[in-house]
Design an enzyme around this catalytic site. Sequence first.
Site, short mmCIF file in Angstrom:
data_model
loop_
_atom_site.label_atom_id
_atom_site.label_comp_id
_atom_site.label_asym_id
_atom_site.label_seq_id
_atom_site.Cartn_x
_atom_site.Cartn_y
_atom_site.Cartn_z
N ASP B 25 -3.37 3.05 5.83
CA ASP B 25 -2.38 2.27 5.10
C ASP B 25 -1.09 3.08 5.13
OD1 ASP B 25 -0.73 0.98 3.33
OD2 ASP B 25 -2.09 1.12 1.61
N LYS B 86 9.71 3.66 5.81
CA LYS B 86 9.23 2.35 6.26
C LYS B 86 10.29 1.27 6.05
CE LYS B 86 5.23 -0.66 5.37
NZ LYS B 86 3.97 -0.71 4.61
N GLU B 184 -1.60 -6.22 5.85
CA GLU B 184 -2.10 -5.61 4.62
C GLU B 184 -2.90 -6.58 3.74
OE1 GLU B 184 1.46 -3.83 3.04
OE2 GLU B 184 1.56 -2.41 4.70
N ASP B 206 0.40 -9.21 -2.76
CA ASP B 206 0.51 -7.79 -2.40
C ASP B 206 1.94 -7.30 -2.64
OD1 ASP B 206 0.63 -5.31 -1.21
OD2 ASP B 206 -0.18 -5.93 0.72
#
Lengths: 176, 620
Positions: B25, B86, B184, B206
């Site tokens: 992850d 990211k 994800e 999420d």
Amino acid sequence: MLNYFELFGLKTDFSIDLAQLSNAFQQLQKTAHPDKFAHASSQEQLLAVQKSATINDAYQTLKNPLKRAEYILKLRGTVMPSEQASFQDNAFLMQQMELREMIAEVQAANDIDAALLEVRTVLDSEYQQLFTQLQQLLNDDTEQSNQQASDILRKLKFYQKLQLEVDRLEEQLFDD
Amino acid sequence: MALLQIAEPGQSTVPHEHRLAAGIDLGTTNSLIATVKSGLAQTLTDEQGRDILPSVVSYQESSILVGDNAKGYAVSDPQNTIVSAKRLLGRSLSDIKQKYPNLPYQFVGDENHPSIQTRRGVVNPVQVSAEILKALVERAEKSLGGELTGVVITVPAYFDDAQRQSTKDAAKLAGVEVLRLLNEPTAAAVAYGLDSGNDGVIAVYDLGGGTFDISILRLNKGVFEVLATGGDSALGGDDFDLLLVDYLIEQTALTRPLTNNVERQLLKQACFIKEQLTSHEQVSVTIDLPDNKQTQITVNKSTFDGLIKSLVAKTLRACRRSLKDANISIEEVNEVVMVGGSTRVPLVRSEVEKFFNRKPLTSIDPDKVVAIGAAIQADILAGNKPDSDILLLDVIPLSLGIETMGGLVEKIIPRNTTIPVAKAQEFTTFKDGQTAMMIHVLQGERELVDDCRSLARFELRGIPPMVAGAAHIRVTFKVDADGLLQVSAMEKSTKVEASIEVKPSFGLAEDEITQMLKDSMANAKEDMQARMLKEQQVEAKRVLESVQSALATDGDLLSAQEQEAITKALTTMVQVAQQGTVAEIEAAIAEVDKLTARFAELRMDSSIRDALTGHNVEEI
């Protein structure tokens, strides 16, 4: 080469059992999906991507009623009327223009929710009417009925476009 | 009824070797790595027993620090310490500056390829991500005592093509084999799906540090079919922090611009306040002011809720849209799964519960659930579970299209189409004798080019000269199971494959990656050679294994002569793989591929047919 209906073990017919389609789709993907070949040779991986993409495309085509109708008409060799044909049907054109106006007026309405609901109700009911005709014509399956079906299908696509426009409008109105 | 499996002559009876694989992850704020050990998916810890690796990389004089070691430098050395890289992946400089105006980095490079100047030189977000991946892989290899065959890396479902490609490039730089990029929310659904074993519709909400995803899935006998996905790849818990920072500045009567150290200090305090407010009604912090003074500020829960309310509402609008796309009503949703650290915020939980009218599942640690799901999938993809029923059918999150006349976008693949997918569209020339054509590939839902995201520009050359409108150029879009796009083009009447030059709008070009890889290796040339050789040897081994087992089960589809030719080519390939060069091995593999192409296709078609016949018999 199997047609999309045969691929999923279904009868080539406009009325299909969507649950059966979905089950068959998953069953086929269990044998062809690239994830099942993640450790295989590059050649097999490439092949899996191709087969899996074809199965996906077939599924999308049959799942969506308008695409399914178009596909059936194609299999029956019916020539689709060109876009130009739409401009010769005056009554239909007028109706479309009225609907467009109705959509444009939503933004200025006092009660936007009510106005949206009204537009949707009108669109849905007219769509349903045409759709019932389409079903009937496709079931008749004569050269003439198929030709009529393709004409109805073209009209239904206009309604689908309008529905998308309403969706977009709703998103705009309720976003930010 | 169970049937005894009888090995065919020539088929290997040796049980499959267990291949080491892991799920990663790669988060905005935190990253984790997990693996399946004796049938159980678990996260792997560092020597101090921590499983969370903060996604922070600090470029110090003598070394590159990653994780907790780097985090210490975030406030004291902000220019050389990259946090939340990211958020920068696959983004343009103006994108970044507009969204995050107060970043402490010194940006260099051009508009579409921003990099950061550090004391150890210029680094780009892909390289920063590669450092995090390296640290995680190293941890796993140490813990598992061997080299990883491959990894599954998770990405936000709403990541566009440039962001996905950048993630894959980071893995390439880190030297790890990517088995799959996995969305994800889908990973989270896998982790929960195995737990509950219930078929039905699942909504995965999420909310991570920097991204928000909503996915609607249907789970049916091990198949996870994503029906629709939506979200915002620039909305997350970090934004809650930023709003709190603005609030703190307002309360302390500070004025911007502030120094980088003050900004980072405020950010740290904001993060602390947010975390405290998950279990307290109010929290007080002491802020160091630039003039060596201090001030105390109290923030209560309702103030915080007021700040983030509109962001939470934005996530719910995305939920509504995805449900509509999936053609699913709220009542049809059987489970709601909460993923991501930011779902600990009480307002998020209560609003999601209100929206879906159902208590969300939170039994698996929201920080770990994605890594755990990825580990389960990695174990399957590595080939450790040949009989697994699990299959993930994912979709593309954003429509793909090309620019047409008047700056409009023509959609070729609509959003929420199941992948892999291939679609072709035909175009023609508009001038007599036109031999080249520019194709601009875009991603997004809007109608105007300027409102969509530019992915790449292609120039088609070598179209045979014809009168306007006579050429039929067939442009094919292919999206693979990683959600990555490939475009090809061909002139139909002459079958001329037009040459394509790809210029990705964002991220790195192929040769830049190769150059960076070379730069990162001490003995560039030899190391690259060794790596390529190893890759080809691995491929040869895969070919051998799959062709041998294919011959054993379906050899009867071939004539004796064909079988003999294939066996001969295999023997040659095995010999060449032991002593040959990269090119020689490649050629030997190509020879086997050529001889087995028809065989492979026959086998796959017959297995597809069998799948359904078996199914029908079972149904009847």
